[in-house]
Each structure stands twice: as structure tokens, then as C-alpha cells.
Design a protein around this motif. Structure first.
Motif, PDB file in Angstrom:
ATOM      1  N   UNK A 121      17.560 -38.836  31.504  1.00 35.36           N
ATOM      2  CA  UNK A 121      16.464 -39.545  30.829  1.00 35.36           C
ATOM      3  C   UNK A 121      15.404 -38.566  30.328  1.00 35.36           C
ATOM      4  N   UNK A 122      15.074 -37.566  31.116  1.00 29.60           N
ATOM      5  CA  UNK A 122      14.079 -36.568  30.700  1.00 29.60           C
ATOM      6  C   UNK A 122      14.577 -35.810  29.476  1.00 29.60           C
ATOM      7  N   UNK A 123      15.851 -35.435  29.476  1.00 28.83           N
ATOM      8  CA  UNK A 123      16.398 -34.729  28.323  1.00 28.83           C
ATOM      9  C   UNK A 123      16.366 -35.600  27.063  1.00 28.83           C
ATOM     10  N   UNK A 124      16.622 -36.890  27.207  1.00 29.22           N
ATOM     11  CA  UNK A 124      16.550 -37.790  26.053  1.00 29.22           C
ATOM     12  C   UNK A 124      15.125 -37.875  25.519  1.00 29.22           C
ATOM     13  N   UNK A 125      14.167 -37.937  26.428  1.00 34.30           N
ATOM     14  CA  UNK A 125      12.764 -37.991  25.993  1.00 34.30           C
ATOM     15  C   UNK A 125      12.374 -36.708  25.264  1.00 34.30           C
ATOM     16  N   UNK A 126      12.820 -35.548  25.762  1.00 33.88           N
ATOM     17  CA  UNK A 126      12.516 -34.274  25.094  1.00 33.88           C
ATOM     18  C   UNK A 126      13.144 -34.259  23.708  1.00 33.88           C
ATOM     19  N   UNK A 127      14.392 -34.713  23.617  1.00 34.88           N
ATOM     20  CA  UNK A 127      15.064 -34.772  22.318  1.00 34.88           C
ATOM     21  C   UNK A 127      14.292 -35.668  21.351  1.00 34.88           C
ATOM     22  N   UNK A 128      13.890 -36.834  21.835  1.00 35.39           N
ATOM     23  CA  UNK A 128      13.142 -37.759  20.972  1.00 35.39           C
ATOM     24  C   UNK A 128      11.817 -37.154  20.533  1.00 35.39           C
ATOM     25  N   UNK A 129      11.147 -36.434  21.433  1.00 39.71           N
ATOM     26  CA  UNK A 129       9.869 -35.811  21.080  1.00 39.71           C
ATOM     27  C   UNK A 129      10.070 -34.724  20.036  1.00 39.71           C
ATOM     28  N   UNK A 130      11.131 -33.915  20.167  1.00 38.24           N
ATOM     29  CA  UNK A 130      11.400 -32.863  19.180  1.00 38.24           C
ATOM     30  C   UNK A 130      11.736 -33.450  17.815  1.00 38.24           C
ATOM     31  N   UNK A 131      12.522 -34.517  17.829  1.00 41.39           N
ATOM     32  CA  UNK A 131      12.879 -35.173  16.567  1.00 41.39           C
ATOM     33  C   UNK A 131      11.618 -35.746  15.920  1.00 41.39           C
ATOM     34  N   UNK A 132      10.719 -36.331  16.713  1.00 45.11           N
ATOM     35  CA  UNK A 132       9.487 -36.903  16.168  1.00 45.11           C
ATOM     36  C   UNK A 132       8.586 -35.807  15.602  1.00 45.11           C
ATOM     37  N   UNK A 133       8.549 -34.625  16.230  1.00 42.82           N
ATOM     38  CA  UNK A 133       7.720 -33.523  15.729  1.00 42.82           C
ATOM     39  C   UNK A 133       8.237 -33.031  14.384  1.00 42.82           C
ATOM     40  N   UNK A 134       9.515 -32.983  14.196  1.00 42.84           N
ATOM     41  CA  UNK A 134      10.102 -32.520  12.948  1.00 42.84           C
ATOM     42  C   UNK A 134       9.930 -33.554  11.835  1.00 42.84           C
ATOM     43  N   UNK A 135       9.700 -34.778  12.242  1.00 44.88           N
ATOM     44  CA  UNK A 135       9.514 -35.820  11.245  1.00 44.88           C
ATOM     45  C   UNK A 135      10.832 -36.378  10.747  1.00 44.88           C
ATOM     46  N   UNK A 136      11.895 -36.080  11.441  1.00 47.07           N
ATOM     47  CA  UNK A 136      13.218 -36.565  11.024  1.00 47.07           C
ATOM     48  C   UNK A 136      13.432 -37.999  11.483  1.00 47.07           C
ATOM     49  N   UNK A 137      14.618 -38.482  11.190  1.00 44.79           N
ATOM     50  CA  UNK A 137      14.932 -39.866  11.605  1.00 44.79           C
ATOM     51  C   UNK A 137      15.001 -39.952  13.123  1.00 44.79           C
ATOM     52  N   UNK A 138      14.793 -41.149  13.677  1.00 41.45           N
ATOM     53  CA  UNK A 138      14.829 -41.378  15.116  1.00 41.45           C
ATOM     54  C   UNK A 138      16.227 -41.172  15.674  1.00 41.45           C
ATOM     55  N   UNK A 139      16.328 -41.118  16.935  1.00 41.01           N
ATOM     56  CA  UNK A 139      17.641 -40.894  17.563  1.00 41.01           C
ATOM     57  C   UNK A 139      18.543 -42.113  17.339  1.00 41.01           C
ATOM     58  N   UNK A 140      19.792 -41.803  17.264  1.00 42.56           N
ATOM     59  CA  UNK A 140      20.764 -42.873  17.040  1.00 42.56           C
ATOM     60  C   UNK A 140      21.621 -43.029  18.307  1.00 42.56           C
ATOM     61  N   UNK A 141      20.957 -43.526  19.316  1.00 41.05           N
ATOM     62  CA  UNK A 141      21.690 -43.738  20.582  1.00 41.05           C
ATOM     63  C   UNK A 141      22.206 -45.154  20.604  1.00 41.05           C
ATOM     64  N   UNK A 142      23.364 -45.365  21.149  1.00 47.60           N
ATOM     65  CA  UNK A 142      23.917 -46.718  21.193  1.00 47.60           C
ATOM     66  C   UNK A 142      23.226 -47.585  22.195  1.00 47.60           C
TER      67      UNK A 142
END
Length: 142
Positions: A121-142
Motif C-alpha cells: 500500500x505504501x508503494x502504491x501511494x508513493x507511485x500515485x504521488x510521483x505520477x501526480x507530481x509529473x502531472x501525468x494520468x492517474x494510475x490505472x489499477x484494477x
């Protein structure tokens, strides 16, 4: 495999020594207690199967067929005492120890599973935060 062979050898030696202890207890304590109701030695209890048993001066049976049920009773008592001591002093404590060890191992595995889930869960949150900083699309988790 060597450890198992050594364990088995130790068990045989201890079992042989323990047999002497049990035989002494049966002959010194159990037989006299039973003898309080009859003869002092269980080995002297017998019955005659055919005709009255007659013995000579040497104690050998001359006529009749003796059934030495006292000897069998003594052996059965020895076995029961040995089995009880082995069960209560060796088997039962080992079973309790193994059950406690299994509970401890299960609790340890459960803690590891919880830690793995929380790390994921922590790794997913870090990934989501990095994606949000880059301004890219949100994560596509099922």
C-alpha cells in the motif's frame, strides 16, 4: 540423517535404562501392594489347567499344566506403568511444546503478511504521488 540416527540411539539407551527403573518399581512397590491381597510376589500367582498341579522338591511341575497368569499380570503392569510415564513425561510435554511453537510460527507469518500488505500500500501511494507530481494520468489499477 545422522541427527536422527543419534536421536534414535539415545532413545534406545535411555529406554533400556528406564526399563530397569520400571521393573524395580513394579517389583518393589506394585507387587507388594498387590501381594497384600494374597502372596507377596505376582509371579507366584498361577492356576492349573489339567489336574491338580504337583511339584517336586526342586519346584518343577510334575503333574498338571500350570498357567502362570501372575507373570503375565506383572508384565502388563510394567507395560502400563512404562507407557504412562512415557506419555506424561515425554509425549504430552512435547505435544504442548510443538503446539506452542506452531501458534508462534502462525502469528509470525500473519505479521509478515500484514507487513507485506502495508508495504504494498505504501508503494502504491508513493507511485500515485510521483505520477501526480509529473502531472501525468492517474494510475490505472484494477
Amino acid at each position: 540423517m545422522r541427527g536422527n540416527v543419534i536421536d534414535l540411539a539415545v532413545a534406545v539407551v535411555i529406554g533400556a535404562a528406564f526399563t530397569n527403573v520400571v521393573n524395580s518399581v513394579v517389583k518393589g512397590i506394585i507387587n507388594p501392594l498387590v501381594g497384600a491381597f494374597g502372596t507377596k510376589d505376582l509371579n507366584k500367582y498361577s492356576s492349573c489347567l489339567k489336574a491338580p498341579c504337583e511339584t517336586n522338591a526342586a519346584g518343577e511341575v510334575v503333574t498338571g499344566i500350570p498357567i502362570m497368569w501372575g507373570t503375565v499380570l506383572s508384565a502388563v503392569l510394567t507395560f502400563v506403568i512404562t507407557a504412562a510415564v512415557v506419555y506424561f513425561l515425554m509425549v504430552m510435554p512435547m505435544a504442548k511444546y510443538l503446539a506452542r511453537r506452531a501458534r508462534h510460527q502462525a502469528a509470525k507469518e500473519q505479521v509478515q503478511e500484514v507487513m507485506e500488505v502495508s508495504e504494498l500500500e505504501v508503494l502504491k501511494e508513493i507511485r500515485d504521488a510521483l505520477v501526480a507530481q509529473r502531472g501525468g494520468p492517474g494510475p490505472t489499477t484494477p
